[in-house]
Scaffold this motif. Sequence first.
Motif, mmCIF file in Angstrom:
data_model
loop_
_atom_site.group_PDB
_atom_site.id
_atom_site.type_symbol
_atom_site.label_atom_id
_atom_site.label_comp_id
_atom_site.label_asym_id
_atom_site.label_seq_id
_atom_site.Cartn_x
_atom_site.Cartn_y
_atom_site.Cartn_z
ATOM 1 N N SER A 126 -9.646 6.167 2.535
ATOM 2 C CA SER A 126 -8.631 5.411 1.707
ATOM 3 C C SER A 126 -7.946 6.603 0.840
ATOM 4 O O SER A 126 -6.826 6.251 0.336
ATOM 5 C CB SER A 126 -9.384 4.848 0.536
ATOM 6 N N LEU B 53 1.105 -1.259 -0.052
ATOM 7 C CA LEU B 53 0.005 0.029 0.126
ATOM 8 C C LEU B 53 0.893 1.143 -0.025
ATOM 9 O O LEU B 53 0.374 2.295 -0.577
ATOM 10 C CB LEU B 53 -0.960 -0.028 1.124
ATOM 11 N N TYR C 271 -10.764 -6.666 -1.471
ATOM 12 C CA TYR C 271 -12.002 -6.732 -0.564
ATOM 13 C C TYR C 271 -12.976 -7.390 -1.094
ATOM 14 O O TYR C 271 -13.775 -8.031 -0.456
ATOM 15 C CB TYR C 271 -12.167 -5.511 0.085
ATOM 16 N N GLY D 9 -7.347 2.324 -6.393
ATOM 17 C CA GLY D 9 -8.483 1.860 -5.713
ATOM 18 C C GLY D 9 -9.246 0.655 -6.159
ATOM 19 O O GLY D 9 -9.678 -0.157 -5.571
ATOM 20 N N ALA E 186 -14.145 4.976 1.798
ATOM 21 C CA ALA E 186 -13.726 5.731 0.756
ATOM 22 C C ALA E 186 -13.083 7.226 1.006
ATOM 23 O O ALA E 186 -12.061 7.401 0.445
ATOM 24 C CB ALA E 186 -15.098 6.175 -0.156
ATOM 25 N N GLN F 168 -13.084 1.127 -1.478
ATOM 26 C CA GLN F 168 -11.782 1.412 -2.035
ATOM 27 C C GLN F 168 -11.998 1.670 -3.328
ATOM 28 O O GLN F 168 -11.189 2.587 -3.996
ATOM 29 C CB GLN F 168 -10.846 0.340 -1.814
ATOM 30 N N THR G 63 -7.266 -2.280 -4.465
ATOM 31 C CA THR G 63 -7.486 -2.646 -2.936
ATOM 32 C C THR G 63 -8.879 -3.052 -3.089
ATOM 33 O O THR G 63 -9.296 -3.858 -2.071
ATOM 34 C CB THR G 63 -7.315 -1.228 -2.378
ATOM 35 N N GLY G 64 -9.892 -2.559 -3.923
ATOM 36 C CA GLY G 64 -11.083 -2.953 -4.183
ATOM 37 C C GLY G 64 -11.255 -4.592 -4.230
ATOM 38 O O GLY G 64 -12.231 -5.069 -3.862
#
Length: 472
Positions: free
Chosen positions: A267, A25, A55, A48, A264, A410, A51-52
């Motif tokens: 992040s 990260l 998840y 984004g 959001a 994210q 990392t999205g």
Amino acid sequence: MRHPKGLFVLSSTEMCERFSYYIILSILVLYMIEVLHFSPAFSSLLSGIVTGMIYIAQLLGGYLSDKFLGNRKAIILGGILMAIGQFTFAYSASLYYMASSIPEHSAFLFTFQECIFIGAIFIIALGSGLFKVNISSMVHLLYDDDEEKLLDSAFTIYYMAINIGGLLAPFIVNFVVGAGDPSLYQYGFIIAAIYIVCGVVGFILLKDKYLYSHDGKKIGITPASKDESLTSKVGEKVEKLTKAEVNHVIVILIMCIFSIIFFACNSQITTSVLLFCKTYVSPTIPFTNFNISPEFYIGLNALLFIVVAPFVMKFLDWLETKNKAPSSITKIGLGFLAMAVAFSFLVISAKTYDGSTPIDMSWALAFNVILVLAEVLMTPILLSLVSKLSPERHTSLLIGVWFFTLAIAQILGGIFAGAYPSDPGVVTKFLGLIPVPDLASFMLIYVILPFVCGVIWLLFRNKMMRLTEDVL
């Protein structure tokens, strides 16, 4: 009452995984800009998405654990996949010389090196989906049903371990790749791989000795759908939810919707706020001659969580003795309001920037302190509530849904960051609709969004407390 030793096994394993994750990260956006030659806006958007994806995979990991694997096997398999993915990242970074002459680009058209990078993302996402959701859901299995208040404390300790990993990672990155040589990024990824391997090995060695429930039963071995102890609690129709359980799931879904905005905005630490600190904030620590790299702020966020969380816990315990402690539902609303206050410091600092003198680091430090207070009030409490409110036979799956929410946050955060005005005088558009003429206007968005959410949440908190009164 003392926490079981199994909590510290799970926390230390997760600490290693978070150390590995935060290394990635800390350098992901800068790696894409400096090595892969992506534009800042495209790098933020892709960060984004990355990392999205990680998840989103939590939902798949929760389902596979509940139906087929069980927590332990899922954690081990996930750790192995993450290590493979991080070594693949390192291989991509080792090909830096192949990309050294490529001009900056902002599209989904990738070179061989970048294809290796994208492949590593998919491997890490799948591994993280199996690992993170299952190790989080095992925390709840350590405790009895009448230890719900202790569970809030357990998840705060768990998140402190996460932040220890988050604290160490950026400093290691600064030491290894902070020399400004893009070819050094590969060593950061190698260190990330080594740490996740250490975490998995430690888990394998300690799981049979310490991972037991309150009644001495080994946890995380049998998939939840095949666990007879859970079946016996609810009868033969294990798939049918009771009215109370439906109410609990409704509250979980409401929390998920609101949490999208919180995470959001949060992040932005690794995208727009990182770029803001890199470009406009003085690197010199006040009253010293020491300079720091922008990654320092990611580590600082973790350090402050470790420092602030125990004091907040003690203060809340003191309020509990006076019967004045806010409920878990109320803490969430306060967390939103604290985030709005945190971003207001960046708005003020951006307003005072004169275009020549760097912004004093004190503004960024104040932002981090208040933001951490918001995280202490929100992050462990939210996960604890999801764990408490989830029907036992669907805990991993619903925690997977929770992490899927973080995926949306994210990705949305990456889209938000795409409106960051990196070029002074150039007007960008937030979500393609709202003009963003300058930095102060951009940061003001992250004051307004959590403030509105916090006010709405607090207005409806009594309704949500009634839906959960049999548990909370």
